[in-house]
Design a protein around this motif. Structure first.
Motif, PDB file in Angstrom:
ATOM      1  N   THR A 134      42.506  32.682 -14.808  1.00 11.11           N
ATOM      2  CA  THR A 134      41.408  32.840 -13.849  1.00 11.11           C
ATOM      3  C   THR A 134      41.821  33.873 -12.805  1.00 11.11           C
ATOM      4  OG1 THR A 134      40.757  30.538 -14.159  1.00 11.11           O
ATOM      5  CG2 THR A 134      39.904  31.668 -12.215  1.00 11.11           C
ATOM      6  N   VAL A 135      41.057  34.966 -12.730  1.00 11.70           N
ATOM      7  CA  VAL A 135      41.412  36.067 -11.824  1.00 11.70           C
ATOM      8  C   VAL A 135      40.458  36.154 -10.639  1.00 11.70           C
ATOM      9  CG1 VAL A 135      42.519  37.405 -13.641  1.00 11.70           C
ATOM     10  CG2 VAL A 135      40.075  37.716 -13.210  1.00 11.70           C
ATOM     11  N   GLY A 136      39.356  35.422 -10.681  1.00 11.86           N
ATOM     12  CA  GLY A 136      38.400  35.491  -9.577  1.00 11.86           C
ATOM     13  C   GLY A 136      37.218  34.585  -9.863  1.00 11.86           C
TER      14      GLY A 136
ATOM     15  N   ASP B 269      38.288  37.387  -5.519  1.00  7.86           N
ATOM     16  CA  ASP B 269      39.502  37.258  -6.315  1.00  7.86           C
ATOM     17  C   ASP B 269      40.131  35.921  -5.933  1.00  7.86           C
ATOM     18  OD1 ASP B 269      40.671  37.666  -3.842  1.00  7.86           O
ATOM     19  OD2 ASP B 269      41.357  39.702  -4.281  1.00  7.86           O
ATOM     20  N   HIS B 270      41.437  35.756  -6.086  1.00  6.41           N
ATOM     21  CA  HIS B 270      42.050  34.464  -5.796  1.00  6.41           C
ATOM     22  C   HIS B 270      42.175  34.187  -4.295  1.00  6.41           C
ATOM     23  CE1 HIS B 270      43.368  31.770  -8.944  1.00  6.41           C
ATOM     24  NE2 HIS B 270      43.530  32.810  -9.748  1.00  6.41           N
ATOM     25  N   ASN B 271      42.102  35.240  -3.494  1.00  8.24           N
ATOM     26  CA  ASN B 271      42.409  35.066  -2.078  1.00  8.24           C
ATOM     27  C   ASN B 271      41.267  35.381  -1.131  1.00  8.24           C
ATOM     28  OD1 ASN B 271      45.228  34.473  -2.682  1.00  8.24           O
ATOM     29  ND2 ASN B 271      45.414  36.665  -3.176  1.00  8.24           N
TER      30      ASN B 271
ATOM     31  N   ALA C 288      35.522  31.334   1.988  1.00  9.29           N
ATOM     32  CA  ALA C 288      34.815  30.569   3.017  1.00  9.29           C
ATOM     33  C   ALA C 288      34.488  29.145   2.597  1.00  9.29           C
ATOM     34  CB  ALA C 288      33.523  31.297   3.400  1.00  9.29           C
ATOM     35  N   THR C 289      34.541  28.823   1.299  1.00  7.39           N
ATOM     36  CA  THR C 289      34.136  27.493   0.852  1.00  7.39           C
ATOM     37  C   THR C 289      35.245  26.822   0.048  1.00  7.39           C
ATOM     38  OG1 THR C 289      33.161  28.231  -1.229  1.00  7.39           O
ATOM     39  CG2 THR C 289      31.746  28.297   0.707  1.00  7.39           C
ATOM     40  N   LYS C 290      35.339  25.512   0.214  1.00  2.90           N
ATOM     41  CA  LYS C 290      36.294  24.728  -0.566  1.00  2.90           C
ATOM     42  C   LYS C 290      35.866  24.663  -2.030  1.00  2.90           C
ATOM     43  CE  LYS C 290      37.821  21.810   3.269  1.00  2.90           C
ATOM     44  NZ  LYS C 290      37.955  20.416   3.787  1.00  2.90           N
ATOM     45  N   LEU C 291      34.554  24.811  -2.271  1.00  4.35           N
ATOM     46  CA  LEU C 291      34.033  24.783  -3.628  1.00  4.35           C
ATOM     47  C   LEU C 291      34.639  25.914  -4.459  1.00  4.35           C
ATOM     48  CD1 LEU C 291      31.835  23.299  -5.395  1.00  4.35           C
ATOM     49  CD2 LEU C 291      30.320  25.185  -4.790  1.00  4.35           C
ATOM     50  N   THR C 292      34.725  27.105  -3.874  1.00  3.19           N
ATOM     51  CA  THR C 292      35.294  28.252  -4.579  1.00  3.19           C
ATOM     52  C   THR C 292      36.766  28.019  -4.887  1.00  3.19           C
ATOM     53  OG1 THR C 292      33.755  29.704  -3.417  1.00  3.19           O
ATOM     54  CG2 THR C 292      35.640  30.737  -4.489  1.00  3.19           C
ATOM     55  N   LYS C 293      37.493  27.504  -3.925  1.00  3.36           N
ATOM     56  CA  LYS C 293      38.918  27.241  -4.135  1.00  3.36           C
ATOM     57  C   LYS C 293      39.136  26.244  -5.266  1.00  3.36           C
ATOM     58  CE  LYS C 293      39.975  28.121   0.748  1.00  3.36           C
ATOM     59  NZ  LYS C 293      40.430  27.524   2.031  1.00  3.36           N
ATOM     60  N   LYS C 294      38.247  25.258  -5.357  1.00  3.58           N
ATOM     61  CA  LYS C 294      38.357  24.260  -6.418  1.00  3.58           C
ATOM     62  C   LYS C 294      38.093  24.893  -7.785  1.00  3.58           C
ATOM     63  CE  LYS C 294      36.459  19.797  -7.923  1.00  3.58           C
ATOM     64  NZ  LYS C 294      35.454  18.736  -7.651  1.00  3.58           N
ATOM     65  N   ALA C 295      37.069  25.747  -7.867  1.00  7.25           N
ATOM     66  CA  ALA C 295      36.735  26.404  -9.136  1.00  7.25           C
ATOM     67  C   ALA C 295      37.865  27.319  -9.595  1.00  7.25           C
ATOM     68  CB  ALA C 295      35.436  27.194  -8.991  1.00  7.25           C
ATOM     69  N   LEU C 296      38.475  28.042  -8.651  1.00  2.70           N
ATOM     70  CA  LEU C 296      39.596  28.925  -8.988  1.00  2.70           C
ATOM     71  C   LEU C 296      40.809  28.128  -9.464  1.00  2.70           C
ATOM     72  CD1 LEU C 296      39.323  31.447  -6.021  1.00  2.70           C
ATOM     73  CD2 LEU C 296      38.938  31.967  -8.441  1.00  2.70           C
TER      74      LEU C 296
END
Length: 583
Positions: A329-331, A262-264, A284-292
């Motif tokens: 974007t929810v996840g 999810d977002h967190n 765990a990854t900055k990539l995921t945070k960027k996509a979200l």
């Protein structure tokens, strides 16, 4: 003349072998699929230009009636000529890449032929350039990618070879030498180059057909995965539902790990890297945070791009797909790979399809939640009309179309997405524009007409200035659905007419069919209360009438007229606002 045929076959064989080897190369297959880009065109010019040069070097030496076969020709005597397969490569290059590629290949092969010499050098150079330009211009209509008749494409190659013979007769001097040369080489070159063009095109078309089959299989796989995960994603993004969905996706794709967040936090992680990508931990990854944050699909092809905090993480490539519901974007869904080479175009297209389908499932889940929370009993009853059978029947229709008409299957997926999106949005709105309601109707009809071709016809008579009038959502679509589901008559094709016109400061909406009609007993009840019968419950009509009465306060704004074996007519009056009338 006939002794030239086996020698020409050898030369064609060289190019066919090269073409086959190229067709096995991933990069060449991608170029054939994306020949519209400038870079791809330049590569095609180089490839087919090289075919022309090889053809020049490996041609069969002709001197009067003597045919001399040697490996390579670096120069041709002034009174000699060569028979080769140059035009074949030029013509195919033009038909694949268009005018730019055709001209480029023609110039390379033609100018190179000019440098070799011989009394036909100028004629061959000119005919080669002409062949490149002409086939490039014909590409729009007869290009190999256009799925035209195989023989029409082969015929173009043969015609270009005939044109070359004509140019040799016109330009090459002395004329009698040129005429004698054409008598010797014309038939073998036309036959063999035509045969070589046929083989070459079959190889190219095989590439295109394999790509289409791959896309169809990926679409089918995406639909199957969506069907398997539907029960879980409809529960929303919970650790349990995401874990079960991740297991299914992991099993049915080439990914080495599947992660859903999810977002967190990480809600589920299956596969490689499970020792530190643990559920319920923070991202765990900055990539995921960027996509979200951006809400876009992001592709990483190295560990540096993934930026996992764990130094020994085995994940080397990833596709991060944002999961959206209600335009938010929810996840995210992440497909990880331990080898970046696994992340090919096919996997990217599959991931893109899954992202859209899963987002639709999450919207269904959100709609389910809203349905439970909403206090409006009429809206709830109307939402209940959105049977799962329609979804599954539509998916079955699309699945069968994938094998016969992949483009039509993709179009139906878009209409299916539009239909359910409008269902979801309409459940949260009191009023929508007539234009939006008609879009909802069009999506529904497109799917139903594919399932039941030639069974019914719907005609729209809408005054254009009324399309922006606000009406209650789910007004027209349920009426048309009722006609299609309940009004069929074996004696005639069902015709449904939808009208919208202005009358006395009102918009009159009429839905009329020529179906079985409604019995007098039911007509007195239907629309005034729900009923129980084999044909249905009457919920849709009752709901529409109830909402119109509550919004506009007049019972006569909704009327039903019907005669058995004649048809049913439903009329709705919508008061026009001053702004609409003035507009």
């Amino acid at each position: 003349m006939f002794e030239l045929i086996p020698l020409m076959l050898e030369r064609v064989g060289i190019l066919v072998i090269l073409a086959f080897l190229l067709s096995r190369m991933k990069s060449f297959r991608q170029i054939i699929q994306n020949e519209h880009s400038f870079g791809a065109k330049m590569i095609l010019i180089v490839i087919f230009g090289a075919f022309g040069v090889i053809s020049n070097y490996t041609g069969v030496h002709i001197y009067h009636e003597s045919i001399m076969s040697q490996s390579w020709h670096f120069n041709v005597a002034s009174n000699n000529a060569i028979a080769n397969t140059r035009i074949m490569g030029v013509a195919i290059g033009g038909l694949i890449g268009g005018p730019i590629v055709g001209l480029g290949v023609g110039l390379i092969a033609g100018l190179h032929r000019l440098t070799l010499g011989g009394f036909t050098a100028y004629a061959c150079a000119i005919s080669t350039i002409v062949a490149g330009v002409v086939t490039g211009l014909l590409r729009q209509k007869f290009g190999i990618q256009k799925n035209k008749s195989l023989w029409s494409v082969v015929s173009i190659g043969i015609i270009m070879e005939c044109v070359q013979m004509g140019i040799i007769l016109l330009i090459a001097k002395p004329f009698w030498s040129a005429l004698h040369l054409v008598e010797v080489i014309a038939l073998p070159m036309i036959l063999i180059n035509g045969f070589g063009t046929l083989i070459f095109i079959l190889i190219i078309q095989n590439i295109l057909q394999e790509e289409e089959k791959t896309r169809a299989l990926q679409t089918n796989k995406a639909l199957y995965i969506a069907e398997q995960t539907l029960p879980f994603f409809r529960q929303g993004l919970t650790p349990h539902s995401c874990n079960e969905a991740a297991k299914i996706i992991f099993k049915l794709t080439k990914a080495d790990a599947i992660s859903i967040t999810d977002h967190n936090s990480v809600l589920a992680h299956v596969g490689a890297g499970s020792d530190h990508h643990e559920p319920m931990n923070s991202l765990a990854t900055k990539l995921t945070k960027k996509a979200l944050k951006e809400g876009n699909i992001i592709i990483a092809t190295s560990k540096d791009e993934i930026q996992c905090f764990h130094m020994d993480c085995p994940l080397s490539a990833a596709i991060v797909l944002p999961l959206k519901a209600l335009n938010k974007t929810v996840g995210s869904l992440k497909l990880y790979y331990t080898d970046s080479n696994k992340l090919d175009k096919v996997e990217k297209e599959l991931a893109d399809g899954l992202s859209k389908l899963f987002s639709t499932q999450l919207e269904l889940a959100e709609a389910e939640l809203q349905r439970k929370l909403v206090k409006d009993a009429e809206i709830k009853a109307l939402q209940a009309q959105m049977h799962p059978h329609f979804l599954f029947n539509s998916l079955n229709t699309i699945s069968s179309l994938i094998r016969t008409d992949a483009d039509q299957a993709r179009r139906l997926l878009i209409h299916l997405s539009t239909f359910f999106r409008n269902n979801l949005q309409g459940a949260r709105q009191t009023l929508v524009t007539l234009e939006k309601e008609l879009e909802h109707v069009e999506a529904y009809l497109t799917i139903e007409q594919t399932r039941f071709p030639s069974k019914f016809h719907v005609e729209f008579q809408i005054e254009p200035h009324l399309k922006m009038v606000q009406i209650p959502p789910f007004t027209l679509q349920p009426l048309i659905e009722n006609s299609i589901r309940h009004a069929f008559s074996k004696e005639k094709i069902l015709k449904v007419t939808v009208q919208a016109y202005e009358f006395n400061n009102d918009m009159i909406l009429i839905t009329e069919d020529n179906g079985k009609g409604i019995s007098p007993e039911l007509l007195n009840t239907i629309g005034n209360e729900t009923i129980q019968s084999k044909e249905g419950t009457g919920t849709a009509l009752w709901n529409i009438k109830k909402r119109i009465e509550e919004i506009y306060g007049e019972k006569e704004y909704f009327q039903i007229k019907s005669d058995l074996n004649t048809g049913t007519k439903v009329s709705i009056r919508i008061p026009l606002m001053k702004e609409v009338m003035e507009g």
